[in-house]
Write a protein that holds these residues in place. Structure first.
Motif, PDB file in Angstrom:
ATOM      1  N   GLN A   1       4.008  -7.940   9.428  1.00 35.71           N
ATOM      2  CA  GLN A   1       3.144  -7.541  10.535  1.00 35.71           C
ATOM      3  C   GLN A   1       3.123  -6.021  10.699  1.00 35.71           C
ATOM      4  N   VAL A   2       4.309  -5.397  10.673  1.00 36.99           N
ATOM      5  CA  VAL A   2       4.396  -3.940  10.826  1.00 36.99           C
ATOM      6  C   VAL A   2       3.743  -3.251   9.635  1.00 36.99           C
ATOM      7  N   PHE A   3       3.968  -3.792   8.424  1.00 33.74           N
ATOM      8  CA  PHE A   3       3.397  -3.179   7.218  1.00 33.74           C
ATOM      9  C   PHE A   3       1.871  -3.212   7.261  1.00 33.74           C
ATOM     10  N   SER A   4       1.304  -4.356   7.668  1.00 34.07           N
ATOM     11  CA  SER A   4      -0.158  -4.472   7.744  1.00 34.07           C
ATOM     12  C   SER A   4      -0.732  -3.489   8.751  1.00 34.07           C
ATOM     13  N   LEU A   5      -0.020  -3.293   9.862  1.00 31.31           N
ATOM     14  CA  LEU A   5      -0.490  -2.388  10.896  1.00 31.31           C
ATOM     15  C   LEU A   5      -0.523  -0.951  10.390  1.00 31.31           C
ATOM     16  N   LEU A   6       0.510  -0.536   9.629  1.00 34.14           N
ATOM     17  CA  LEU A   6       0.617   0.850   9.161  1.00 34.14           C
ATOM     18  C   LEU A   6      -0.280   1.142   7.967  1.00 34.14           C
ATOM     19  N   THR A   7      -0.667   0.114   7.205  1.00 32.47           N
ATOM     20  CA  THR A   7      -1.431   0.353   5.961  1.00 32.47           C
ATOM     21  C   THR A   7      -2.824  -0.261   6.014  1.00 32.47           C
ATOM     22  N   SER A   8      -3.316  -0.559   7.203  1.00 35.61           N
ATOM     23  CA  SER A   8      -4.608  -1.233   7.314  1.00 35.61           C
ATOM     24  C   SER A   8      -5.759  -0.412   6.740  1.00 35.61           C
ATOM     25  N   ASP A   9      -5.650   0.916   6.751  1.00 39.26           N
ATOM     26  CA  ASP A   9      -6.736   1.760   6.248  1.00 39.26           C
ATOM     27  C   ASP A   9      -6.576   2.134   4.785  1.00 39.26           C
ATOM     28  N   LEU A  10      -5.583   1.574   4.089  1.00 35.94           N
ATOM     29  CA  LEU A  10      -5.352   1.884   2.680  1.00 35.94           C
ATOM     30  C   LEU A  10      -5.992   0.842   1.783  1.00 35.94           C
ATOM     31  N   PRO A  11      -6.387   1.216   0.562  1.00 39.61           N
ATOM     32  CA  PRO A  11      -6.922   0.241  -0.387  1.00 39.61           C
ATOM     33  C   PRO A  11      -5.885  -0.835  -0.713  1.00 39.61           C
ATOM     34  N   LYS A  12      -6.367  -2.015  -1.103  1.00 35.49           N
ATOM     35  CA  LYS A  12      -5.469  -3.118  -1.425  1.00 35.49           C
ATOM     36  C   LYS A  12      -4.501  -2.756  -2.550  1.00 35.49           C
ATOM     37  N   SER A  13      -4.974  -1.963  -3.521  1.00 37.43           N
ATOM     38  CA  SER A  13      -4.112  -1.589  -4.648  1.00 37.43           C
ATOM     39  C   SER A  13      -2.932  -0.756  -4.181  1.00 37.43           C
ATOM     40  N   LYS A  14      -3.178   0.197  -3.245  1.00 38.68           N
ATOM     41  CA  LYS A  14      -2.103   1.035  -2.725  1.00 38.68           C
ATOM     42  C   LYS A  14      -1.147   0.219  -1.862  1.00 38.68           C
ATOM     43  N   GLN A  15      -1.728  -0.738  -1.083  1.00 41.94           N
ATOM     44  CA  GLN A  15      -0.867  -1.590  -0.264  1.00 41.94           C
ATOM     45  C   GLN A  15       0.095  -2.383  -1.142  1.00 41.94           C
ATOM     46  N   PHE A  16      -0.422  -2.898  -2.261  1.00 35.79           N
ATOM     47  CA  PHE A  16       0.413  -3.675  -3.165  1.00 35.79           C
ATOM     48  C   PHE A  16       1.539  -2.821  -3.754  1.00 35.79           C
ATOM     49  N   LEU A  17       1.204  -1.588  -4.203  1.00 36.34           N
ATOM     50  CA  LEU A  17       2.221  -0.705  -4.793  1.00 36.34           C
ATOM     51  C   LEU A  17       3.278  -0.311  -3.764  1.00 36.34           C
ATOM     52  N   LEU A  18       2.848  -0.040  -2.529  1.00 42.19           N
ATOM     53  CA  LEU A  18       3.800   0.326  -1.476  1.00 42.19           C
ATOM     54  C   LEU A  18       4.752  -0.826  -1.160  1.00 42.19           C
ATOM     55  N   LYS A  19       4.203  -2.054  -1.092  1.00 38.93           N
ATOM     56  CA  LYS A  19       5.066  -3.185  -0.777  1.00 38.93           C
ATOM     57  C   LYS A  19       6.073  -3.424  -1.889  1.00 38.93           C
ATOM     58  N   MET A  20       5.664  -3.264  -3.158  1.00 39.16           N
ATOM     59  CA  MET A  20       6.592  -3.417  -4.271  1.00 39.16           C
ATOM     60  C   MET A  20       7.697  -2.344  -4.225  1.00 39.16           C
ATOM     61  N   GLU A  21       7.310  -1.112  -3.859  1.00 31.03           N
ATOM     62  CA  GLU A  21       8.284  -0.025  -3.759  1.00 31.03           C
ATOM     63  C   GLU A  21       9.298  -0.305  -2.665  1.00 31.03           C
ATOM     64  N   LEU A  22       8.819  -0.792  -1.516  1.00 27.49           N
ATOM     65  CA  LEU A  22       9.726  -1.081  -0.394  1.00 27.49           C
ATOM     66  C   LEU A  22      10.671  -2.233  -0.736  1.00 27.49           C
ATOM     67  N   LYS A  23      10.168  -3.255  -1.420  1.00 28.36           N
ATOM     68  CA  LYS A  23      11.037  -4.358  -1.803  1.00 28.36           C
ATOM     69  C   LYS A  23      12.083  -3.904  -2.822  1.00 28.36           C
ATOM     70  N   ARG A  24      11.676  -2.975  -3.726  1.00 30.92           N
ATOM     71  CA  ARG A  24      12.646  -2.422  -4.683  1.00 30.92           C
ATOM     72  C   ARG A  24      13.745  -1.677  -3.963  1.00 30.92           C
ATOM     73  N   MET A  25      13.373  -0.843  -2.990  1.00 36.07           N
ATOM     74  CA  MET A  25      14.363  -0.073  -2.233  1.00 36.07           C
ATOM     75  C   MET A  25      15.277  -0.957  -1.400  1.00 36.07           C
ATOM     76  N   ALA A  26      14.800  -2.149  -1.022  1.00 37.74           N
ATOM     77  CA  ALA A  26      15.594  -3.032  -0.148  1.00 37.74           C
ATOM     78  C   ALA A  26      16.564  -3.905  -0.927  1.00 37.74           C
ATOM     79  N   GLN A  27      16.518  -3.892  -2.253  1.00 36.84           N
ATOM     80  CA  GLN A  27      17.412  -4.727  -3.047  1.00 36.84           C
ATOM     81  C   GLN A  27      18.859  -4.276  -2.885  1.00 36.84           C
ATOM     82  N   PRO A  28      19.806  -5.214  -2.796  1.00 39.29           N
ATOM     83  CA  PRO A  28      21.224  -4.839  -2.704  1.00 39.29           C
ATOM     84  C   PRO A  28      21.659  -4.051  -3.938  1.00 39.29           C
TER      85      PRO A  28
END
Length: 839
Positions: free
Chosen positions: A27-54
């Protein structure tokens, strides 16, 4: 680490860190990236999930950051981090909620990480270069000096030699002292010693022994040294609130076993931890600046051996800039007369002078009679004995064409100083220093003194000496200063300084007759060539010439014309590039016009067809290696104050000064205002950049082979019971010579005045071969540091060599003997106090 294409969204990534593992992440991610292209949203989410890995990586910053690294426990794992990294780690745990990949990357990229610091420095250099390349041509025509007035001191003639490599390595140890144990840690480690950082103040005198227990290493390795390792305290050092001990390992029963372990440990980890490169870097800079200084050496070192109890001038080290001094002391048979000039009586008198710096002023002139050249010399101490005789010597001698004034400095040396130690640890040196050959050792075995002659005469000072009255009836009294002809003149040879050759082409020795004329006067005079190349030649005439630099002469080569019908060798235009002080030797360059220069074409073909028959002007030395040995001996005892000018884009910076093993008087005087012993405050002599800008403007117009530009500088010391004040004046600041004379005489009477001859010249390129071993060693461990050091040496554009002429200025301007002597006593008293204050 976040890739470059996502750097523009770093704000979104920072906002999402605390929500990585929360239920409302999407929900928070969609709110912050609503004005970004879908391709950028996808890359950002992958980057955040990578950073969150133990993350299970160990963090080990030993040798990677500029800070003190300590052990840090987290969830059963021991990490090694400095205080800055610990703050980042603990703050990240609150943001990420756990130890994650993103947190690991943040800790590994703190501001004090050497890799990060190097990257930022490189980016800044590129940015600066781009800005400077875009500046206007008008700005490029006006180089200015830097505003910083502090210069670091580079020691020369003295290298830090380390047998073993030192590695920056922080490990816990315990000191066993008087039955008690104290905790400490190492800041660096080598096979033969270590540097300790104490956690509590302890009192121990240098030379006392302690036992070290390497508790940190024992956790990872089975050392088996329960009794500890014996070390001796060498020195202590206070850095801020921290106390450091420098320790040397002592021999013991288990010495070889522990040494072998340390050697293997350091060799196996030196790519992982930072090797201490300080000593090698310092040696590289010292050798680099020496190679700038020596080719421009205008002082003449004369090496004196002692055989059968008598001094014997053996040789002199010559450069293109001190050859005039060498030639001054050659008689009509081209034999050096140093054996009479530097007599036993004179040397003893100079060595018995009360001051630490054994120097005096040597006045000299020559008198030609019936084809023979007679030398007359006297020191300032010898002339002090008789005022009338001194005035006669000055008044008569200054009218002679061979009148010269030298600063004469005598230094004790030993043959051991000729050896240059290896400055790279043996483990990485590949081969040990070959040392001197037996032939060179035999040649220098009796050398005990170096007499350095610095020519401080000038046309303006000669005019003042000519004002002294001359009584023709008393001229016979000058005979006591004359040197008798000796039937068997002991040979004293000139040994040319060996350094990197910057000439564009080779020169060849050849003597052929030449007729000289100019546009105004044909068939003016004759001479002969000394050497030639395709682009120019050196010409010697019997009579002194009136030509100046820039004049164009017309040369005829009658003897050469006999062997060539292809080229007409008459009226060849050549430009005068330099004229010797004797006005009999000229360096000429082919003056090119619209058509190819006939002389250049002729000499090109002559060299091409006869290269094997021609003798190069730079012949192989008679004793290979002798020049290097003499160079090392001179650098061990020289005490000149030398400034270096660096070219930084469109500006010149004056921020480096060299110092020998013994500081010169100018070093001591400037130390009055320098709080840091490793830096010299130049504000007094640079005068808010006015002087450095003056030097920069002259340097900009100078050629590399041009003779030095001379200045005179006067430092006046005003002392009261509570304060000591210094003021500085340059010769170009006076209205005229009379004004300068009044200034000097007033200071001699009422204050303390020190006078210096400054010689500015342009330097050549650095001799990279001479520092190759040090450069390769540093590059192997820190290539960015090697590049910075190499860039510094390549930026050197000029140097200013200062010679103390304080003892000469007084008599030049006619000071009375009692004033002259009182001034010398004041000077020496002040220098003694400053010398005692040097740590």
């Amino acid at each position: 680490m976040t890739t470059a294409d996502l750097q523009e969204y770093i704000g979104v990534i920072e906002r999402m860190k605390s929500s990585l593992n929360s239920a409302d992440f999407d929900q928070v991610f969609s709110l912050l990236t609503s004005d970004l292209p879908k391709s950028k949203q996808f890359l950002l989410k992958m980057e955040l999930k990578r950073m969150a890995q133990p993350c299970n990586f160990y963090i080990d910053l030993r040798g990677h950051v500029d800070g003190d690294v300590r052990a840090y426990e987290h969830q059963g794992k021991t990490h090694y981090m400095d205080a800055n990294a610990v703050n980042v780690f603990e703050r990240g745990l609150k943001q990420y909620g756990a130890y994650t990949v993103g947190l690991y990357e943040e800790v590994m990229n703190t501001e004090n990480n050497f890799r990060v610091m190097h990257r930022k420095q490189t980016e800044q250099r590129v940015k600066t270069a781009l800005q400077q390349s875009g500046s206007s041509e008008a700005e490029a025509e006006e180089p200015s000096a830097v505003h910083n007035q502090y210069a670091r001191i580079i020691p020369i003639g003295n290298y830090t030699v380390r047998r073993d490599e030192r590695m920056h390595f922080s490990i816990d140890v315990e000191l066993e002292l008087a039955g008690k144990r104290y905790r400490a840690s190492t800041s660096d480690l080598s096979v033969s010693g270590c540097k300790l950082k104490l956690q509590q103040p302890l009192q121990l005198e240098p030379g006392q022994q302690v036992r070290l227990h390497f508790t940190g290493l024992e956790q990872e390795y089975m050392l088996g040294f329960a009794a500890g390792i014996l070390y001796q305290l060498i020195d202590t050092e206070q850095q801020g609130a921290n106390l450091y001990w420098r320790m040397q390992r002592l021999p013991g029963n288990d010495e070889q076993q522990f040494a072998t372990f340390l050697q293997k440990f350091i060799s196996g980890n030196k790519r992982r931890y930072k090797v201490n490169l300080d000593s090698v870097s310092q040696s590289l800079l010292s050798k680099g600046y020496e190679q700038f200084y020596l080719p421009k050496l205008s002082s003449l070192p004369v090496y004196i051996a002692v055989r059968d109890g008598a001094p014997l001038p053996l040789c002199a080290l010559t450069t293109d800039f001190n050859k005039a001094s060498w030639q001054h002391f050659l008689d009509e048979q081209h034999q050096a007369v140093f054996n009479t000039v530097l007599s036993v009586r004179r040397l003893k008198a100079i060595l018995q002078l009360p001051q630490q710096d054994k120097s005096t002023i040597l006045y000299s002139f020559t008198h030609a009679v019936k084809g023979k050249l007679f030398f007359y010399t006297a020191t300032s101490e010898e002339l002090l004995e008789d005022d009338a005789l001194r005035q006669l010597f000055f008044g008569f001698g200054a009218t002679k064409a061979g009148w010269r004034v030298f600063q004469l400095n005598i230094q004790r040396v030993s043959p051991a100083m000729a050896e240059m130690p290896s400055t790279v640890p043996e483990a990485d040196n590949g081969q040990k220093n070959a040392g001197l050959s037996s032939l060179i050792k035999q040649y220098i075995q009796d050398i005990r003194y170096i007499a350095t002659l610095s020519d401080i005469s000038s046309d303006r000072s000669t005019d003042w000496y000519q004002n002294y009255p001359v009584d023709q009836q008393l001229l016979k009294n000058l005979a006591r200063f004359g040197h008798k002809k000796t039937p068997q003149q002991p040979p004293c040879e000139a040994v040319a300084m060996q350094y990197v050759n910057l000439r564009s082409e080779s020169r060849y020795l050849y003597k052929t007759s030449i007729a000289i004329s100019d546009k105004e006067q044909p068939a003016l005079l004759t001479g002969h060539s000394r050497d030639f190349s395709s682009k120019g030649l050196q010409l010697e005439t019997t009579l002194p010439v009136r030509f100046q630099k820039g004049d164009v002469l017309l040369l005829d080569l009658p003897d050469m014309q006999k062997i060539s019908n292809k080229y007409p060798l008459t009226a060849l235009p050549y430009e005068v590039m330099a004229v010797s002080k004797s006005r009999t030797i000229m360096n000429l360059r082919a003056h090119e016009g619209a058509e190819p220069h006939t002389g250049r074409l002729f000499f090109q073909q002559l060299i091409q067809n006869n290269r094997a028959k021609l003798t190069p002007a730079e012949e192989s030395p008679r004793y290979p290696g002798l020049s290097t040995a003499l160079r090392n001996m001179y650098l061990n005892v020289q005490n000149h104050f030398t400034l270096y000018l660096h070219r930084k884009g469109i500006r010149y910076e004056v921020n480096t000064v060299t110092q020998g093993n013994n500081p010169a008087s100018l070093h001591l005087l400037l130390s009055l205002f320098s709080a840091d012993i490793n830096k010299q405050d130049l504000a007094l002599i640079l005068q808010n950049n006015a002087a450095s800008l003056h030097f920069a403007q002259h340097l900009k117009q100078m050629k590399r082979l041009e003779a030095p530009k001379s200045y005179e500088m006067f430092l006046v010391v005003s002392q009261t019971d509570d304060t000591t004040e210094l003021s500085c004046m340059f010769d170009y600041e006076f209205r005229d010579e009379q004004h300068k004379r009044q200034f000097v005489l007033n200071a001699l009477q009422h204050k303390i005045i020190f006078s210096y001859r400054l010689q500015l010249c342009r330097t050549g390129r650095p001799d990279v071969d001479f520092i190759a071993a040090e450069l390769n060693y540093i590059s192997a461990y820190a290539i960015h540091k090697a590049k910075v050091l190499e860039e510094e040496l390549w930026s050197v554009a000029g140097m200013i060599d200062a010679v103390d002429i304080s003892a000469e200025v007084g008599w030049r301007y006619g000071a009375a003997s009692d004033v002259y002597q009182r001034q010398q006593q004041r000077q020496q008293s002040l220098l003694n106090k400053l010398q005692q204050a040097v740590p």
